[in-house]
Design a protein around this motif. Structure first.
Motif, PDB file in Angstrom:
ATOM      1  N   ARG A 148       0.906  -1.244  -0.050  1.00  0.00           N
ATOM      2  CA  ARG A 148      -0.001   0.129   0.011  1.00  0.00           C
ATOM      3  C   ARG A 148       1.025   1.235   0.058  1.00  0.00           C
ATOM      4  NH1 ARG A 148      -4.212   0.996   4.844  1.00  0.00           N
ATOM      5  NH2 ARG A 148      -5.416   2.585   3.888  1.00  0.00           N
TER       6      ARG A 148
ATOM      7  N   PRO B  53       3.067   2.363  -2.769  1.00  0.00           N
ATOM      8  CA  PRO B  53       4.127   1.701  -3.186  1.00  0.00           C
ATOM      9  C   PRO B  53       5.402   2.541  -2.931  1.00  0.00           C
ATOM     10  CG  PRO B  53       2.667   1.644  -4.657  1.00  0.00           C
ATOM     11  CD  PRO B  53       2.020   2.414  -3.756  1.00  0.00           C
TER      12      PRO B  53
ATOM     13  N   ASN C 282       1.478  -2.691  -7.310  1.00  0.00           N
ATOM     14  CA  ASN C 282       1.965  -2.004  -6.220  1.00  0.00           C
ATOM     15  C   ASN C 282       3.271  -2.384  -5.997  1.00  0.00           C
ATOM     16  OD1 ASN C 282      -0.537  -0.972  -5.663  1.00  0.00           O
ATOM     17  ND2 ASN C 282      -0.920  -1.680  -3.681  1.00  0.00           N
TER      18      ASN C 282
END
Ligand SMILES: C[S@@+](CC[C@H](N)C(=O)[O-])C[C@H]1O[C@@H](n2cnc3c(N)ncnc32)[C@H](O)[C@@H]1O
Length: 286
Positions: free
Chosen positions: A92, A94, A174
């Motif tokens: 989450r 990235p 991600n």
């Protein structure tokens, strides 16, 4: 310090006043009976979650919810799940993981042993992201990751390391943006609509229940991740938790917060310097 909802109580009248009283009584009852302390959570999101729960339990008021929660443990457990907001994803934000690779990994390489605490780890996606990153950087074998949350149901899911296959497209994106260089599918096996993460990713992770509002420090860490947890706390609780982290970090230990959080305007802002201001990565200097 006055609690946030007490301040609001002083300013409100009529229906709102009653609503605040009902919320206070519910939270006091939950604390006294079950030991979970939500009394210093920020009021706006708390109110929303409580009303959402009133509707999902099909009761007419917050007082009626209180009655049900105090007499029915299963209802209380559903309330905890609903107040805990377990939203998360792998890699989450990235950019944070990329910056962590670039700026923190070189520091960690110099340590003989690495202890990392993910406080408020939810269902584990953030923790496994860290395990993958450390594995790729050749540091996983000398690391111990402590993954804690107050929500036992989320922790059970975290331990299993099983996630919906439909999420893998986003997680792969991600991972690549976070500087991943392999095929992300190396890290899981697919089965029907789920994937299970490779067991070797779990071997140095310790999952445990820990409540930031009521529990104390339990080790000394080189890195603490606490992302998107304290946004739900009021200033008093946030300061207390920063005190807990400060006590739990080694000298030059690294604190990582969520994208909407900051060490500034807390009691501990002078104890840290920014390693990356944008990605909210701080290093303890006193
Ligand atoms: C939005 S999730 C964040 C998950 C992950 N850190 C991330 O950023 O993707 C918030 C988590 O904080 C946990 N949490 C909330 N209050 C807590 C407390 N007092 N102690 C420990 N965990 C808490 C919730 O149970 C939930 O799993």
């Amino acid at each position: 310090m006055e609690r946030e909802y007490e301040k609001e109580f002083a300013m409100t009248t009529g229906k709102n006043e009653l609503e605040i009283i009902e919320i206070e009584l519910l939270l006091e009852g939950v604390y006294r009976l079950y030991g979970y302390d939500f009394r210093n959570y920020a009021l706006p999101s708390l109110k929303r979650r409580i009303w959402h729960h009133v509707h999902s339990e099909n009761v007419p008021s917050i007082s009626a919810l209180q009655e049900k929660v105090l007499h029915d443990r299963a209802c209380f457990e559903r309330l905890i799940y609903s107040l805990s907001i377990p939203v998360t994803e792998m890699f989450r934000d990235p950019g944070l993981f990329l910056t962590f690779r670039q700026k923190v990994i070189p520091l960690l390489r110099t340590y003989p042993y690495i202890r990392i605490w993910h406080a408020g780890c939810s269902t584990g996606e953030e923790v496994y992201s860290m395990a993958i990153l450390l594995h790729e950087e050749g540091l996983y074998d000398k690391a111990r990751i402590y993954a804690t949350d107050m929500n036992n149901r989320s922790l059970q899911q975290a331990k299993e390391g099983v996630y919906e296959i439909s999420k893998m497209k986003q997680y792969t994106k991600n991972y690549l943006e976070a500087g991943g260089t392999r095929a992300f599918s190396e890290y899981y096996s697919a089965k029907y609509n789920s994937v299970i993460l490779q067991p070797y990713l779990r071997k140095n992770i310790i999952f445990a229940e820990h409540n930031l509002a009521t529990d104390t420090s339990f080790n000394e860490f080189n890195v603490i991740f606490c992302r998107n947890v304290m946004i739900y706390f009021n200033d008093e609780l946030r300061d207390n938790v920063h005190g807990l982290f400060n006590e739990s970090l080694s000298r030059f230990g690294v604190l990582v917060l969520g994208s909407k959080e900051s060490i500034h305007f807390t009691k501990y802002s002078d104890s840290y310097e920014a390693l990356d201001r944008v990605e909210k990565i701080y290093r303890k200097v006193n």
